[in-house]
Enzyme design. Structure first.
Site, PDB file in Angstrom:
ATOM      1  N   LYS A  82       0.871  -1.175   0.000  1.00 11.23           N
ATOM      2  CA  LYS A  82       0.000   0.000   0.000  1.00 11.23           C
ATOM      3  C   LYS A  82       0.903   1.218   0.000  1.00 11.23           C
ATOM      4  CE  LYS A  82      -4.593   0.846   0.854  1.00 11.23           C
ATOM      5  NZ  LYS A  82      -5.814   0.115   0.582  1.00 11.23           N
ATOM      6  N   GLY A 182     -20.671   6.683   6.548  1.00 13.23           N
ATOM      7  CA  GLY A 182     -19.818   7.088   5.423  1.00 13.23           C
ATOM      8  C   GLY A 182     -20.548   6.846   4.125  1.00 13.23           C
ATOM      9  N   LEU A 183     -20.680   7.903   3.323  1.00 11.96           N
ATOM     10  CA  LEU A 183     -21.493   7.788   2.100  1.00 11.96           C
ATOM     11  C   LEU A 183     -20.683   8.215   0.881  1.00 11.96           C
ATOM     12  CD1 LEU A 183     -24.709   9.280   3.703  1.00 11.96           C
ATOM     13  CD2 LEU A 183     -24.282   6.871   3.164  1.00 11.96           C
ATOM     14  N   GLY A 184     -19.465   7.684   0.782  1.00  9.46           N
ATOM     15  CA  GLY A 184     -18.583   8.045  -0.321  1.00  9.46           C
ATOM     16  C   GLY A 184     -18.805   7.170  -1.534  1.00  9.46           C
ATOM     17  N   ASN A 185     -17.719   6.937  -2.275  1.00  9.75           N
ATOM     18  CA  ASN A 185     -17.804   6.208  -3.552  1.00  9.75           C
ATOM     19  C   ASN A 185     -18.419   4.824  -3.405  1.00  9.75           C
ATOM     20  OD1 ASN A 185     -16.580   8.199  -5.176  1.00  9.75           O
ATOM     21  ND2 ASN A 185     -14.589   7.629  -4.333  1.00  9.75           N
ATOM     22  N   VAL A 186     -17.951   4.069  -2.426  1.00 10.35           N
ATOM     23  CA  VAL A 186     -18.446   2.699  -2.270  1.00 10.35           C
ATOM     24  C   VAL A 186     -19.879   2.717  -1.738  1.00 10.35           C
ATOM     25  CG1 VAL A 186     -18.138   0.508  -1.037  1.00 10.35           C
ATOM     26  CG2 VAL A 186     -16.137   1.766  -1.849  1.00 10.35           C
ATOM     27  N   ALA A 187     -20.102   3.488  -0.677  1.00  8.47           N
ATOM     28  CA  ALA A 187     -21.395   3.421   0.003  1.00  8.47           C
ATOM     29  C   ALA A 187     -22.541   3.937  -0.869  1.00  8.47           C
ATOM     30  CB  ALA A 187     -21.336   4.195   1.314  1.00  8.47           C
ATOM     31  N   TYR A 188     -22.284   4.900  -1.748  1.00  7.40           N
ATOM     32  CA  TYR A 188     -23.374   5.388  -2.604  1.00  7.40           C
ATOM     33  C   TYR A 188     -23.918   4.228  -3.455  1.00  7.40           C
ATOM     34  CZ  TYR A 188     -26.169   7.954  -5.926  1.00  7.40           C
ATOM     35  OH  TYR A 188     -27.229   8.382  -6.687  1.00  7.40           O
TER      36      TYR A 188
HETATM   37  N1  LIG Z   1     -13.069   2.474  -3.066  1.00  7.09           N
HETATM   38  C1  LIG Z   1     -12.768   1.178  -3.036  1.00  7.09           C
HETATM   39  O1  LIG Z   1     -12.835   0.492  -4.058  1.00  7.09           O
HETATM   40  C2  LIG Z   1     -12.394   0.530  -1.746  1.00  7.09           C
HETATM   41  C3  LIG Z   1     -12.585   1.165  -0.540  1.00  7.09           C
HETATM   42  N2  LIG Z   1     -12.275   0.522   0.627  1.00  7.09           N
HETATM   43  C4  LIG Z   1     -12.469   1.188   1.901  1.00  7.09           C
HETATM   44  O2  LIG Z   1     -13.842   1.567   2.050  1.00  7.09           O
HETATM   45  C5  LIG Z   1     -13.932   2.810   2.748  1.00  7.09           C
HETATM   46  C6  LIG Z   1     -14.680   3.827   1.895  1.00  7.09           C
HETATM   47  O3  LIG Z   1     -14.021   3.989   0.657  1.00  7.09           O
HETATM   48  P1  LIG Z   1     -14.526   5.070  -0.412  1.00  7.09           P
HETATM   49  O4  LIG Z   1     -16.001   5.055  -0.495  1.00  7.09           O
HETATM   50  O5  LIG Z   1     -13.729   4.833  -1.629  1.00  7.09           O
HETATM   51  O6  LIG Z   1     -14.026   6.404   0.275  1.00  7.09           O
HETATM   52  P2  LIG Z   1     -14.618   7.885   0.129  1.00  7.09           P
HETATM   53  O7  LIG Z   1     -13.524   8.798   0.578  1.00  7.09           O
HETATM   54  O8  LIG Z   1     -15.244   8.097  -1.191  1.00  7.09           O
HETATM   55  O9  LIG Z   1     -15.790   7.881   1.223  1.00  7.09           O
HETATM   56  C7  LIG Z   1     -15.608   7.927   2.588  1.00  7.09           C
HETATM   57  C8  LIG Z   1     -16.769   8.721   3.173  1.00  7.09           C
HETATM   58  O10 LIG Z   1     -16.696   8.635   4.589  1.00  7.09           O
HETATM   59  C9  LIG Z   1     -17.008   9.908   5.131  1.00  7.09           C
HETATM   60  N3  LIG Z   1     -16.471   9.998   6.478  1.00  7.09           N
HETATM   61  C10 LIG Z   1     -15.187  10.222   6.882  1.00  7.09           C
HETATM   62  N4  LIG Z   1     -15.112  10.237   8.225  1.00  7.09           N
HETATM   63  C11 LIG Z   1     -16.362   9.989   8.683  1.00  7.09           C
HETATM   64  C12 LIG Z   1     -16.927   9.864   9.978  1.00  7.09           C
HETATM   65  N5  LIG Z   1     -16.198   9.994  11.088  1.00  7.09           N
HETATM   66  N6  LIG Z   1     -18.248   9.595  10.082  1.00  7.09           N
HETATM   67  C13 LIG Z   1     -19.010   9.467   8.987  1.00  7.09           C
HETATM   68  N7  LIG Z   1     -18.534   9.584   7.730  1.00  7.09           N
HETATM   69  C14 LIG Z   1     -17.231   9.845   7.584  1.00  7.09           C
HETATM   70  C15 LIG Z   1     -16.410  10.880   4.137  1.00  7.09           C
HETATM   71  O11 LIG Z   1     -16.985  12.162   4.262  1.00  7.09           O
HETATM   72  C16 LIG Z   1     -16.738  10.199   2.814  1.00  7.09           C
HETATM   73  O12 LIG Z   1     -17.990  10.593   2.309  1.00  7.09           O
HETATM   74  C17 LIG Z   1     -12.481   3.218   3.064  1.00  7.09           C
HETATM   75  O13 LIG Z   1     -12.149   2.730   4.337  1.00  7.09           O
HETATM   76  C18 LIG Z   1     -11.666   2.465   2.027  1.00  7.09           C
HETATM   77  O14 LIG Z   1     -10.345   2.191   2.433  1.00  7.09           O
HETATM   78  C19 LIG Z   1     -11.794  -0.759   0.651  1.00  7.09           C
HETATM   79  C20 LIG Z   1     -11.598  -1.432  -0.516  1.00  7.09           C
HETATM   80  C21 LIG Z   1     -11.815  -0.835  -1.816  1.00  7.09           C
HETATM   81  O1  LIG Z   2      -9.414  -1.192  -4.701  1.00  5.95           O
HETATM   82  C1  LIG Z   2      -8.320  -0.714  -4.999  1.00  5.95           C
HETATM   83  O2  LIG Z   2      -8.182   0.306  -5.661  1.00  5.95           O
HETATM   84  C2  LIG Z   2      -7.044  -1.397  -4.640  1.00  5.95           C
HETATM   85  C3  LIG Z   2      -7.125  -2.267  -3.473  1.00  5.95           C
HETATM   86  C4  LIG Z   2      -7.005  -1.581  -2.169  1.00  5.95           C
HETATM   87  O3  LIG Z   2      -6.178  -0.727  -1.966  1.00  5.95           O
HETATM   88  C5  LIG Z   2      -7.926  -2.000  -1.123  1.00  5.95           C
HETATM   89  O4  LIG Z   2      -8.654  -2.985  -1.330  1.00  5.95           O
HETATM   90  O5  LIG Z   2      -7.944  -1.376  -0.062  1.00  5.95           O
END
Ligand SMILES: NC(=O)C1=CN([C@@H]2O[C@H](COP(=O)(O)OP(=O)(O)OC[C@H]3O[C@@H](n4cnc5c(N)ncnc54)[C@H](O)[C@@H]3O)[C@@H](O)[C@H]2O)C=CC1
Ligand SMILES: O=C(O)CCC(=O)C(=O)O
Length: 367
Positions: A82, A182-188
């Protein structure tokens, strides 16, 4: 810094840690390669305004080790690594910064393959691709897989259905209430899948716009950031940052199961997984639940095929079932069961490699 680096590396069995500095672009980054028994280390690059260099180092060490377990348990022929960039993703990004990062990745000659994580995206990976081929999740070339989040969300959804089956005897999410942090990329995308199946959503985020979008699009009910832990729901889904399952939050939970995308959800893996088990809350181990993203980007190494990647991501359903079975059979926590699965595979493959071969055949040779 009162942390002793080689001692930390030795305790966690890390292979290599690389500190990267480029004054002109402002790059300050750390790449951690935890274990390459199974193949080149693959894992995302997190960009975050860490409060200290030690915090950044601790994060990259924790996250890279997690990738070794995630990749091994997912059946991928890749190791764990990482990277982190110290900086604010909203204000500190530039082409030069990511190209400088790309040159450091290139210098490792394939030992580390980068992808996106929190704070970085496919367009940042496009800049990295200008300097190195050892990047996945860009949109910069034919066969690149782009943003992995939709596939991560799909994997979480299938893991959640299997978790529901384990606890409630039925894998349908219809009529179930899911509390999402958390409602970012994954959660949406996850909210969309749950909503389509007739599940109810109770949500929170620190970002009001993110909340409004999900309330508007999927009829979700919003609660305060600290309230989410005490919501009465069927499943709690942590999808923000790590260490959210800890001494303060676990006693507040009013759910029978936890299944979310965040990495490293348990503040103390052993102690907090035991506590959840005592409280009869089923914990779906994070690195099994959220492996859809890495399964998708790793598919690029064999020439990306979205259909094939989707089939592999959906198989998280069976993988989760296997973890639950091991935990029951061996009377251990689900977190321990997932660790065993990963550790056994690494040990077995290490043994297989004892046989001499004239030429190496690794995942990266197939590109
Ligand atoms: N994007 C992916 O493909 C992957 C993501 N993950 C993990 O999943 C999680 C979410 O990833 P993404 O959606 O990509 O990230 P993101 O950055 O798009 O979304 C995270 C969301 O959490 C919110 N947040 C931060 N602190 C908070 C708190 N204390 N309380 C409530 N909300 C809070 C942020 O405002 C943001 O909307 C991360 O931990 C990431 O490492 C794991 C594997 C793959
Ligand atoms: O999903 C990715 O972009 C790479 C893999 C990764 O970093 C993760 O699963 O946390």
């Amino acid at each position: 810094m009162d942390m002793i680096l080689f001692e930390e590396m030795s305790i966690g069995d890390y292979e290599q840690v690389v500190f990267c500095q480029d004054k002109a672009s402002g790059l300050k980054a750390i790449i951690a390669i935890h274990d390459t028994t199974l193949g080149p280390a693959l894992g995302g690059c997190r960009m975050w305004p860490y409060e200290s260099e030690e915090a950044a180092l601790r994060d990259v060490l924790r996250l890279s080790r997690g990738m070794t377990y995630k990749n091994a348990a997912a059946g991928l022929n890749i190791g764990g690594g990482k990277s982190v960039i110290i900086g604010n993703p909203k204000t500190d990004k530039s082409e030069a910064l990511f190209r400088a990062m790309g040159r450091y990745v290139e210098s490792l000659n394939g030992r580390y393959i980068i992808a996106e994580d929190v704070g970085t995206n496919e367009y940042d990976m496009n800049n990295i691709y200008l300097e190195t081929d050892y990047v996945t999740g860009s949109t910069a070339r034919a066969g690149a897989s782009g943003n992995p989040s939709p596939k991560t969300a799909l994997g979480v959804y299938y893991a959640m259905k299997r978790t529901a089956k384990e606890v409630y005897g039925d894998n349908s999410l219809q009529g179930k209430t899911i509390a999402i942090q958390g409602l970012g990329n994954v959660a949406y995308d996850l909210c969309q899948l749950i909503n389509q199946e007739g599940g109810h959503l109770v949500v929170t985020d620190i970002n009001q716009e993110a909340i409004q979008r999900v309330v508007r699009d999927f009829d979700a009910k919003a609660v305060g950031v600290e309230e989410i832990y005490g919501v009465t729901a069927d499943i709690f889904s942590p999808c923000a940052l790590g260490a959210v399952l800890n001494d303060e939050t676990i006693p507040q939970l009013k759910v029978k199961a936890i299944c979310g995308s965040a990495n490293n959800q348990l503040a103390d893996i052993e102690r907090h997984s035991q506590l959840l088990s005592q409280l009869e809350i089923l914990y779906a181990p994070d690195f099994i639940v959220n492996s859809g993203g890495v399964i998708n980007v790793a598919d690029e190494l064999s020439g990306y095929d979205e259909e094939r990647a989707t089939v592999k991501v959906k198989a998280i359903y069976e993988q989760m079932g296997q973890v639950f079975e091991i935990a029951k059979r061996e009377a251990i926590t689900t977190a321990e069961a997932a660790n065993h699965l990963a550790e056994q595979r690494i040990a077995q493959m290490l043994n297989v490699r004892r046989t001499f071969l004239q030429t190496g055949k690794s995942a990266i040779c197939k590109r």
